[in-house]
Design an enzyme around this catalytic site. Structure first.
Site, PDB file in Angstrom:
ATOM      1  N   TYR A 127      -4.630  -6.849 130.032  1.00  0.00           N
ATOM      2  CA  TYR A 127      -3.678  -7.923 129.744  1.00  0.00           C
ATOM      3  C   TYR A 127      -4.035  -9.213 130.486  1.00  0.00           C
ATOM      4  CZ  TYR A 127      -0.634  -4.271 127.762  1.00  0.00           C
ATOM      5  OH  TYR A 127      -0.107  -3.230 127.013  1.00  0.00           O
ATOM      6  N   LYS A 180      -9.215   6.216 133.473  1.00  0.00           N
ATOM      7  CA  LYS A 180     -10.111   6.786 132.460  1.00  0.00           C
ATOM      8  C   LYS A 180     -11.543   6.506 132.916  1.00  0.00           C
ATOM      9  CE  LYS A 180     -10.692   8.736 128.353  1.00  0.00           C
ATOM     10  NZ  LYS A 180     -10.189  10.069 127.942  1.00  0.00           N
ATOM     11  N   ASP A 213      -5.173  10.296 129.268  1.00  0.00           N
ATOM     12  CA  ASP A 213      -4.690  11.076 128.119  1.00  0.00           C
ATOM     13  C   ASP A 213      -4.022  12.376 128.582  1.00  0.00           C
ATOM     14  OD1 ASP A 213      -7.275  11.535 128.984  1.00  0.00           O
ATOM     15  OD2 ASP A 213      -8.164  11.729 127.000  1.00  0.00           O
ATOM     16  N   ASP A 237       1.888   0.445 131.080  1.00  0.00           N
ATOM     17  CA  ASP A 237       2.818  -0.023 130.055  1.00  0.00           C
ATOM     18  C   ASP A 237       3.154   1.141 129.115  1.00  0.00           C
ATOM     19  OD1 ASP A 237       4.328  -1.593 128.399  1.00  0.00           O
ATOM     20  OD2 ASP A 237       2.664  -2.793 127.620  1.00  0.00           O
ATOM     21  N   ASP A 241       6.703   3.981 128.942  1.00  0.00           N
ATOM     22  CA  ASP A 241       7.556   4.192 127.764  1.00  0.00           C
ATOM     23  C   ASP A 241       7.698   5.688 127.458  1.00  0.00           C
ATOM     24  OD1 ASP A 241       7.760   1.411 127.447  1.00  0.00           O
ATOM     25  OD2 ASP A 241       7.731   1.569 125.263  1.00  0.00           O
TER      26      ASP A 241
HETATM   27 MG    MG Z   1       6.120  -2.187 127.243  1.00  0.00          MG
END
Ligand code: MG
Ligand code: NAI
Length: 352
Positions: A127, A180, A213, A237, A241
């Site tokens: 980001y 990763k 993962d 991020d 969730d």
């Molecule tokens: Mg988000």
């Protein structure tokens, strides 16, 4: 304490209005002065900027920011940049702290307790905003920026948080480093190396590492195994969730964005255009942001000891009121109830 309030778009203004009603109902002893500022898609359409200079200046001059949600289009719009991503970077709020617990959730009774925190790096990674198209327009490239400094400070933050949680609960603290590095050998290779270096300085912590993962699978299936998870920006991020499902969903998920001097508190959810304007958004994520704000203020050295105690006491009272409301209702439709945003807000204020 100066609080800059940015409610944004969609349900942002609905839930932030609820949070402010609660904040104002708490106590004048808190001495919180609020200033309102604009950002988001509606602001972009009205002014040509999603984060006007006046808003940026008000946020920079405040001690803390309370942020609702903004509606960012998923297609490129010339001149539009996500204001929340820009604010996190402008204020150097490098640590995104996203707690999840099922304690007190009616739906979780009889389930094993989940109490975890995702600590997400907030200023770099994928980001960092370094994206481009090649001249022929056929290839898009995003640069993933990982620095030693950025990795070091986020992992230190996670380790300190785990130590505090261990002291509070009397249980053995654990930090899970998620990456990763088997594929992203250079960027996550650096994150992993630095993370293990920093973690070594905390012998009281149990340290483990997981590939992202695998971490996602465990988060979905066995969230009880986690305490503090530390990871890079986009992985955090997404994982947060997944984690928030165990805490009653997006309507209950709150987060703190913390820097050296300032902090910004926001629900994890977005502008929820599907329910905006109907008065049924769950205000609890935004109201919990007020508790996070008070808890943060209670740790700040610039406040006198007596004032820190006041912040802490009101944070606890608010937490108790939220717990009572979670247990007894009223609940908004996302939690299986029929209550409105206003009814939940009134209940919280009554319990406080
Ligand atoms: Mg988000
Ligand atoms: P979203 O979080 O807005 O909504 C996802 C689903 O959860 C929707 O069905 C919504 O109704 C529900 N939901 C979210 N918050 C709720 C609440 N408080 N009470 C009850 N239900 C709730 O995510 P979505 O739909 O992917 O994105 C919508 C817009 O929000 C997009 O423009 C996106 O860019 C923006 N967004 C902004 C964020 C921010 O400002 N930090 C974060 C995520 C998305």
């Amino acid at each position: 304490m100066k609080l800059c309030v940015i409610s944004g778009d969609g349900i942002g203004p609905e839930v932030i209005d609820a949070a402010l009603q609660v904040l104002h109902a708490l106590s004048p002893e808190l001495k919180i002065e609020t200033v309102i500022a604009q950002a988001g898609w509606d602001t972009f359409q009205a002014t040509g900027s999603a984060l006007p200079d006046t808003t940026r200046a008000l946020a920079e001059a405040a001690d803390a920011v309370l942020f609702g949600a903004v509606a960012s289009p998923s297609h490129a719009v010339p001149g539009y940049q996500s204001p929340i991503v820009a604010l996190r970077r402008a204020l150097d709020l490098y640590a995104n702290i996203r707690p999840t617990t099922n304690t007190g959730l009616p739906a979780a009774s009889g389930q094993p307790p989940v109490d975890l925190v995702v600590v997400r790096e907030n200023t770099e990674g994928l980001y960092a905003g370094r994206e481009r198209l090649t001249d022929d327009g056929h290839t898009a490239i995003a640069e993933r920026v990982i620095t030693r400094r950025g990795s070091e400070r986020i992992v230190r933050r996670a380790c300190e948080l785990a130590m505090q949680r261990g002291q509070r609960t009397g249980t053995a603290p654990k930090v899970t480093i998620v990456h990763k590095a088997n594929v992203l050998r250079v960027s996550d290779g650096l994150f992993r190396t630095v993370a293990l270096e920093v973690a070594q300085q905390y012998p009281a912590l149990t340290i483990e590492e997981l590939l992202v993962d695998t971490a996602a699978m465990h988060l979905a299936q066995a969230p009880q195994r986690f305490d503090v998870i530390v990871t890079t920006n986009m992985f955090g991020d997404i994982l947060s969730d997944i984690a928030c499902i165990h805490g009653g969903g997006l309507g209950l998920a709150s987060s703190a964005n913390i820097g050296e001097r300032q902090a910004l508190f926001e629900p994890v959810h977005g502008a929820a255009p599907d329910i905006a304007g109907r008065g049924i958004a769950n205000p609890l994520a935004a109201i919990q942001c007020v508790a996070l704000l008070l808890e943060w203020a209670a740790t700040r050295p610039e406040h006198a000891e007596a004032q820190r105690i006041v912040y802490d006491q009101w944070a606890q009272r608010l937490r108790a009121a939220i717990a009572t409301t979670l247990c007894n209702g009223p609940h908004t439709p996302d939690m299986g109830g029929t209550a409105t945003t206003a009814e939940v807000t009134t209940a919280i204020i009554e319990h406080v």
